[in-house]
Design an enzyme around this catalytic site. Structure first.
Site, PDB file in Angstrom:
ATOM      1  N   ASP A 200      -9.077  -7.411   3.158  1.00  0.00           N
ATOM      2  CA  ASP A 200      -8.104  -7.962   2.199  1.00  0.00           C
ATOM      3  C   ASP A 200      -7.810  -9.410   2.555  1.00  0.00           C
ATOM      4  OD1 ASP A 200      -7.925  -5.550   0.928  1.00  0.00           O
ATOM      5  OD2 ASP A 200      -5.772  -5.258   1.256  1.00  0.00           O
ATOM      6  N   ASP A 202      -5.004 -10.939   2.267  1.00  0.00           N
ATOM      7  CA  ASP A 202      -3.636 -11.212   2.716  1.00  0.00           C
ATOM      8  C   ASP A 202      -3.296 -10.588   4.065  1.00  0.00           C
ATOM      9  OD1 ASP A 202      -3.426  -8.507   2.025  1.00  0.00           O
ATOM     10  OD2 ASP A 202      -2.609  -8.978   0.041  1.00  0.00           O
ATOM     11  N   TRP A 262      -5.349  -1.481  -9.467  1.00  0.00           N
ATOM     12  CA  TRP A 262      -4.873  -1.166  -8.108  1.00  0.00           C
ATOM     13  C   TRP A 262      -4.988   0.315  -7.750  1.00  0.00           C
ATOM     14  CZ3 TRP A 262      -1.321   1.984  -5.859  1.00  0.00           C
ATOM     15  CH2 TRP A 262      -0.963   1.692  -4.532  1.00  0.00           C
ATOM     16  N   GLU A 265      -9.291   3.226  -4.335  1.00  0.00           N
ATOM     17  CA  GLU A 265     -10.719   2.969  -4.024  1.00  0.00           C
ATOM     18  C   GLU A 265     -10.975   3.112  -2.518  1.00  0.00           C
ATOM     19  OE1 GLU A 265      -8.542   0.537  -4.330  1.00  0.00           O
ATOM     20  OE2 GLU A 265      -8.990  -0.522  -2.474  1.00  0.00           O
ATOM     21  N   ASP A 266      -9.920   2.842  -1.722  1.00  0.00           N
ATOM     22  CA  ASP A 266     -10.060   2.995  -0.260  1.00  0.00           C
ATOM     23  C   ASP A 266     -10.136   4.475   0.132  1.00  0.00           C
ATOM     24  OD1 ASP A 266      -7.435   3.227  -1.174  1.00  0.00           O
ATOM     25  OD2 ASP A 266      -6.527   2.319   0.597  1.00  0.00           O
ATOM     26  N   MET A 292       0.903  -8.954   6.982  1.00  0.00           N
ATOM     27  CA  MET A 292       0.501  -9.082   5.574  1.00  0.00           C
ATOM     28  C   MET A 292       1.357 -10.154   4.935  1.00  0.00           C
ATOM     29  SD  MET A 292      -0.373  -6.309   2.645  1.00  0.00           S
ATOM     30  CE  MET A 292       0.797  -6.193   1.343  1.00  0.00           C
ATOM     31  N   HIS A 295       3.434 -10.622  -0.976  1.00  0.00           N
ATOM     32  CA  HIS A 295       3.000 -10.858  -2.362  1.00  0.00           C
ATOM     33  C   HIS A 295       3.524  -9.749  -3.254  1.00  0.00           C
ATOM     34  CE1 HIS A 295       0.036  -7.570  -2.523  1.00  0.00           C
ATOM     35  NE2 HIS A 295      -0.197  -7.858  -1.248  1.00  0.00           N
ATOM     36  N   ARG A 297       2.598  -7.530  -6.999  1.00  0.00           N
ATOM     37  CA  ARG A 297       1.385  -7.050  -7.663  1.00  0.00           C
ATOM     38  C   ARG A 297       0.849  -8.125  -8.610  1.00  0.00           C
ATOM     39  NH1 ARG A 297       0.641  -1.735  -8.350  1.00  0.00           N
ATOM     40  NH2 ARG A 297       1.270  -1.676  -6.186  1.00  0.00           N
TER      41      ARG A 297
HETATM   42  C1  UD2 Z   1      -3.621  -1.987  -0.576  1.00  0.00           C
HETATM   43  C2  UD2 Z   1      -4.725  -1.943   0.465  1.00  0.00           C
HETATM   44  C3  UD2 Z   1      -5.971  -2.528  -0.164  1.00  0.00           C
HETATM   45  C4  UD2 Z   1      -6.386  -1.767  -1.389  1.00  0.00           C
HETATM   46  C5  UD2 Z   1      -5.188  -1.748  -2.362  1.00  0.00           C
HETATM   47  C6  UD2 Z   1      -5.427  -0.830  -3.534  1.00  0.00           C
HETATM   48  C7  UD2 Z   1      -3.529  -2.221   2.517  1.00  0.00           C
HETATM   49  C8  UD2 Z   1      -3.087  -3.126   3.588  1.00  0.00           C
HETATM   50  N1  UD2 Z   1      -4.305  -2.740   1.570  1.00  0.00           N
HETATM   51  O1  UD2 Z   1      -3.349  -3.358  -0.804  1.00  0.00           O
HETATM   52  O2  UD2 Z   1      -7.049  -2.490   0.764  1.00  0.00           O
HETATM   53  O3  UD2 Z   1      -6.805  -0.485  -1.064  1.00  0.00           O
HETATM   54  O4  UD2 Z   1      -3.999  -1.279  -1.725  1.00  0.00           O
HETATM   55  O5  UD2 Z   1      -6.324  -1.354  -4.424  1.00  0.00           O
HETATM   56  O6  UD2 Z   1      -3.227  -1.080   2.520  1.00  0.00           O
HETATM   57  N2  UD2 Z   1      -6.929  -9.217  -4.767  1.00  0.00           N
HETATM   58  C9  UD2 Z   1      -7.052 -10.535  -5.177  1.00  0.00           C
HETATM   59  N3  UD2 Z   1      -6.541 -10.910  -6.354  1.00  0.00           N
HETATM   60  C10 UD2 Z   1      -5.903 -10.057  -7.168  1.00  0.00           C
HETATM   61  C11 UD2 Z   1      -5.766  -8.731  -6.753  1.00  0.00           C
HETATM   62  C12 UD2 Z   1      -6.276  -8.324  -5.551  1.00  0.00           C
HETATM   63  O7  UD2 Z   1      -7.617 -11.362  -4.465  1.00  0.00           O
HETATM   64  O8  UD2 Z   1      -5.468 -10.477  -8.246  1.00  0.00           O
HETATM   65  C13 UD2 Z   1      -7.583  -8.752  -3.526  1.00  0.00           C
HETATM   66  C14 UD2 Z   1      -7.004  -9.351  -2.275  1.00  0.00           C
HETATM   67  O9  UD2 Z   1      -8.022  -9.456  -1.311  1.00  0.00           O
HETATM   68  C15 UD2 Z   1      -6.000  -8.308  -1.882  1.00  0.00           C
HETATM   69  C16 UD2 Z   1      -6.740  -7.023  -2.222  1.00  0.00           C
HETATM   70  O10 UD2 Z   1      -7.482  -7.346  -3.395  1.00  0.00           O
HETATM   71  O11 UD2 Z   1      -5.633  -8.392  -0.532  1.00  0.00           O
HETATM   72  C17 UD2 Z   1      -5.849  -5.802  -2.432  1.00  0.00           C
HETATM   73  O12 UD2 Z   1      -4.902  -6.018  -3.437  1.00  0.00           O
HETATM   74  P1  UD2 Z   1      -3.323  -6.096  -3.114  1.00  0.00           P
HETATM   75  O13 UD2 Z   1      -3.121  -6.907  -1.923  1.00  0.00           O
HETATM   76  O14 UD2 Z   1      -2.635  -6.530  -4.349  1.00  0.00           O
HETATM   77  O15 UD2 Z   1      -2.959  -4.584  -2.856  1.00  0.00           O
HETATM   78  P2  UD2 Z   1      -2.124  -3.930  -1.615  1.00  0.00           P
HETATM   79  O16 UD2 Z   1      -1.475  -4.959  -0.784  1.00  0.00           O
HETATM   80  O17 UD2 Z   1      -1.281  -2.863  -2.123  1.00  0.00           O
HETATM   81 MN    MN Z   2      -1.962  -6.858  -0.148  1.00  0.00          MN
END
Ligand code: UD2
Ligand code: MN
Length: 353
Positions: A200, A202, A262, A265-266, A292, A295, A297
């Protein structure tokens, strides 16, 4: 016997004596000249033998020197051939700081030794060639912070690495998993990477003992992060940052391409891993720590309403949904100083039946 006959007789004996003496002299002369020759020849022979010895010694010495230099080359090569299992440059836990005004130029200046997103140690040959794959859209500041910390972090780990940012063009729903499949396929076109880190944008690692290398089993590197009290979110959690070898990832046919938006997929990847009788490994909680960057959504990455349905069909579809069915339009591959930027266009997601 008259006097004259006595003289004759004497002179005959005298002549015999004379002849005998003469013979003796000849023998003495011959022997002496031979001896003299031998005596004179000995130093010659001696010097010949000496020279030969010297020559062979020289040859032997040369051979020895040659052997020594080969040994030296080998020694240099062998010290070059393997970095230690534990890098001497590791620093342990660190308090990360993120400067609001940080620019890409500054990060480039701090990393002059990185070229085209890649670096490898000069003092030894790295244990693994590692490709870091970062799915990305519209998170430039996060990318900057990650690059700032990740380059020195990976260099302290003495890795031969390359950072790939896989950028999704346009406004179609974000597809993290498919972007990571693209990263894997494209990265392998330019290097025979041993290990892939799916990362990721972030999440910034806090402890460089958290090795960005692959193991006998797939690894989940995020045990905890700052905003969840550094605790594992749930037992089967496999999100954020994972490390799989080329073979482990290909064995599970990569990620599914069907998760638009979102979530889950993991978990899908974890099910694939478990179906292949592989076991997820994690570092200890004090090592697997991440910050982290805050940010909300993103637009275009709204929660995927189909995700539970998709999770139920993994065992049925994994063989035909993954690396072997990943179609995309490659728009560009740019080798920037600090990362390789791959831009892809995904057409609209097909309707799921
Ligand atoms: C969680 C998971 C992530 C993924 C996601 C569900 C953790 C720490 N991370 O992240 O691996 O499974 O849930 O999909 O548990 N991104 C962009 N631009 C966008 C949207 C996403 O660059 O507009 C990328 C970016 O690398 C980001 C990643 O996709 O870090 C995951 O998206 P998120 O950070 O919005 O989701 P998060 O933090 O819930
Ligand atoms: Mn994130």
């Amino acid at each position: 016997m008259g006097l004259s006959s006595v003289i004759l007789h004497l002179s005959y004996k005298f002549r015999l004596l004379l002849i005998f003496i003469l013979c003796m002299m000849v023998v003495a002369w011959a022997t002496s000249s031979y001896l003299v020759d031998t005596v004179q020849e000995t130093p010659k022979a001696k010097s010949l033998v000496e020279n030969f010895r010297k020559a062979t010694m020289l040859e032997k010495e040369n051979q020895k020197k040659k052997a020594m230099s080969t040994v030296e080359v080998h020694t240099v090569k062998s010290t070059m051939s393997h970095c230690p299992a534990l890098s001497p440059y590791l620093q342990g836990p660190s308090q990360l700081k993120f400067k609001a005004s940080l620019t890409l130029e500054e990060v480039q200046k701090e990393n002059p030794q990185v070229a085209k997103g890649r670096h490898r140690p000069v003092e030894c040959s790295a244990l693994q060639r590692v490709a870091i794959l970062i799915p990305h859209r519209n998170r430039e500041t996060h990318l900057l912070y990650l690059l700032e910390h990740l380059h020195p972090f990976l260099q302290r780990q003495q890795l031969d690495y390359g950072i790939y940012v896989i950028h999704q063009a346009g406004n179609t729903k974000f597809n993290r998993a498919k972007l990571l499949n693209v990263g894997y396929l494209e990265a392998l076109k330019e290097e025979n990477w041993d290990c892939f880190i799916f990362h990721d944008v972030d999440l910034v690692p806090e402890n460089d003992f958290n090795m960005y290398t692959c193991d006998k089993q797939p690894k989940h590197l995020v045990v905890g992060r700052n905003n969840t009290g550094y605790r594992l979110r749930y037992q089967g959690y496999f999100g954020g940052v994972t490390a799989l070898t080329r073979d482990q990832f290909s064995k599970v046919n990569g990620f599914s391409n069907n998760y638009w938006g979102w979530g889950a997929e993991d978990d899908d990847l974890r099910i694939r891993v478990e179906m292949q009788k592989m076991r997820v490994m994690r570092p200890s909680p004090d090592v697997g720590k991440y910050t982290m960057i805050f940010h909300t959504r993103d637009r275009g990455n709204e929660a995927n309403g189909e995700r539970m349905k998709l999770l139920r069909q993994v065992s049925r579809v994994w063989k035909t949904d993954g690396l072997n069915s990943c179609s995309y339009k490659l728009l560009s591959v740019e080798h920037n100083p600090l990362y390789i930027n791959i831009t892809v266009d995904f057409s609209m997601p097909p309707k799921i039946s």
